[in-house]
Design a protein around this motif. Structure first.
Motif, short mmCIF file in Angstrom:
data_model
loop_
_atom_site.label_atom_id
_atom_site.label_comp_id
_atom_site.label_asym_id
_atom_site.label_seq_id
_atom_site.Cartn_x
_atom_site.Cartn_y
_atom_site.Cartn_z
N ARG A 9 1.43 -1.58 0.05
CA ARG A 9 0.14 0.30 -0.13
C ARG A 9 1.24 1.77 -0.28
N LEU A 10 0.55 1.92 -0.68
CA LEU A 10 1.38 3.47 -1.01
C LEU A 10 0.23 4.12 -0.30
N GLY A 11 -0.34 4.13 -0.08
CA GLY A 11 -1.29 5.69 0.33
C GLY A 11 -2.75 5.12 -0.10
N PRO A 12 -4.65 5.71 0.68
CA PRO A 12 -5.26 5.59 0.33
C PRO A 12 -5.80 4.66 -1.09
N ASN A 13 -6.41 3.54 -0.78
CA ASN A 13 -6.19 3.04 -2.29
C ASN A 13 -5.57 3.04 -2.70
N ARG A 14 -4.29 3.62 -2.69
CA ARG A 14 -3.20 3.46 -4.02
C ARG A 14 -1.97 2.50 -3.88
N TRP A 15 -1.41 1.07 -4.67
CA TRP A 15 -1.11 0.35 -4.24
C TRP A 15 0.14 -0.20 -5.17
N THR A 16 1.07 -0.25 -5.08
CA THR A 16 2.10 -1.47 -6.23
C THR A 16 2.21 -2.46 -5.56
N MET A 17 2.55 -3.18 -7.23
CA MET A 17 3.00 -4.92 -6.97
C MET A 17 3.92 -4.94 -7.70
N ALA A 18 5.01 -5.89 -7.38
CA ALA A 18 6.30 -6.64 -7.37
C ALA A 18 6.85 -8.45 -7.76
N PHE A 19 6.91 -8.58 -8.32
CA PHE A 19 7.03 -10.24 -8.25
C PHE A 19 8.40 -10.79 -8.61
N GLY A 20 8.79 -11.99 -7.95
CA GLY A 20 10.26 -12.55 -8.15
C GLY A 20 10.15 -14.18 -8.53
N VAL A 21 10.79 -14.69 -9.08
CA VAL A 21 10.97 -15.87 -9.65
C VAL A 21 12.19 -16.11 -8.12
N ASP A 22 12.60 -17.81 -7.40
CA ASP A 22 13.67 -17.43 -6.15
C ASP A 22 14.45 -16.37 -6.33
N ARG A 23 13.68 -15.48 -5.58
CA ARG A 23 14.13 -14.08 -5.28
C ARG A 23 14.54 -13.38 -6.10
N GLU A 24 14.53 -13.92 -7.19
CA GLU A 24 15.34 -13.39 -8.28
C GLU A 24 13.88 -11.84 -9.13
N VAL A 25 14.45 -10.69 -9.15
CA VAL A 25 13.41 -9.91 -10.13
C VAL A 25 13.82 -10.25 -11.49
N ARG A 26 14.80 -10.04 -11.74
CA ARG A 26 15.00 -10.54 -13.05
C ARG A 26 14.37 -11.50 -13.29
N LEU A 27 14.04 -11.56 -14.96
CA LEU A 27 13.73 -13.28 -15.28
C LEU A 27 15.00 -13.46 -16.13
N THR A 28 15.45 -13.27 -16.99
CA THR A 28 16.59 -13.48 -17.93
C THR A 28 16.70 -14.94 -17.36
N GLY A 29 16.59 -15.46 -18.21
CA GLY A 29 17.31 -16.75 -18.23
C GLY A 29 16.55 -18.07 -17.76
N LEU A 30 15.19 -18.03 -17.61
CA LEU A 30 14.14 -18.40 -17.54
C LEU A 30 13.68 -19.46 -19.06
N GLY A 31 13.43 -20.36 -19.11
CA GLY A 31 12.78 -20.87 -19.98
C GLY A 31 12.04 -20.53 -20.37
N ALA A 32 11.62 -20.85 -21.73
CA ALA A 32 9.78 -20.74 -21.79
C ALA A 32 8.52 -21.59 -21.56
N GLY A 33 9.18 -22.95 -21.01
CA GLY A 33 8.65 -23.87 -20.09
C GLY A 33 8.64 -23.09 -18.49
N ILE A 34 8.60 -23.07 -18.02
CA ILE A 34 8.27 -21.69 -16.62
C ILE A 34 8.08 -20.16 -17.18
N LYS A 35 8.08 -19.55 -17.57
CA LYS A 35 8.15 -18.43 -18.46
C LYS A 35 6.30 -18.06 -18.22
N PHE A 36 5.77 -18.86 -19.19
CA PHE A 36 4.64 -18.91 -19.41
C PHE A 36 4.18 -19.26 -18.18
N THR A 37 4.69 -20.51 -17.28
CA THR A 37 3.51 -20.83 -16.33
C THR A 37 4.07 -19.26 -15.37
N VAL A 38 4.64 -18.67 -14.68
CA VAL A 38 5.43 -17.38 -14.12
C VAL A 38 4.14 -16.69 -14.41
#
Length: 161
Positions: free
Chosen positions: A54-83
């Protein structure tokens, strides 16, 4: 994108996931995605984490990562589409249950996979009650500006008037 990738993306289902934190200040969902190595037939688990803050009244931000990595570089297509399918499913759930007025997220300009995902989210996968206002004067007024290193996104709940 190759035709094979387009077809794969259309039929990939989200991985099972669950909310692990639900508060008025932050919410987090996790998923374990098992991918079999086609050469060894061994399974490798990847941990997906999607966080909303939550950033403020009814305002939010979102982030995601895989295995604690924010970058998705190097993930194969098989996992990337599921992610991607799982992240989209979690965002839709968050928008449905929390119903924020605004949700913002950003991608490093060097990470084309994340930019493609976010572009798809704001053009194809938003619930009908939300709109993409990324490149509008309203977004600028709220401090969402494009930089030399990041592409920033802003979605807004449509007014019901």
């Amino acid at each position: 994108m190759k035709i094979r990738d387009i077809i794969t993306e259309l039929f990939v289902k989200p991985a099972p996931w669950k909310w692990i934190s639900l508060s008025h200040l932050d919410q987090e969902a996790k998923s374990i995605i098992d991918v079999k190595d086609p050469k060894t037939n061994e399974s490798k688990p990847y941990k997906l984490e999607v966080s909303f803050m939550r950033l403020g009244p009814n305002r939010w931000t979102m982030a995601f990562g895989v295995d604690r990595e924010v970058r998705l570089t190097g993930l194969g297509a098989g996992i990337k589409f599921t992610v991607f399918a799982t992240v989209i499913d979690i965002i839709k759930s968050f928008l449905s249950q929390t119903a924020p007025d605004y949700l913002t997220f950003s991608a490093d300009l060097n990470e084309s996979s994340r930019i493609k995902l976010y572009d798809k989210i704001v053009t194809q996968y938003l619930p009908s009650s939300y709109e993409n206002i990324t490149d509008t004067p309203e977004a600028s007024e709220l401090g969402i500006i494009q930089t030399k290193t990041d592409k920033n996104y802003l979605i807004k709940k449509k007014s019901t008037s």
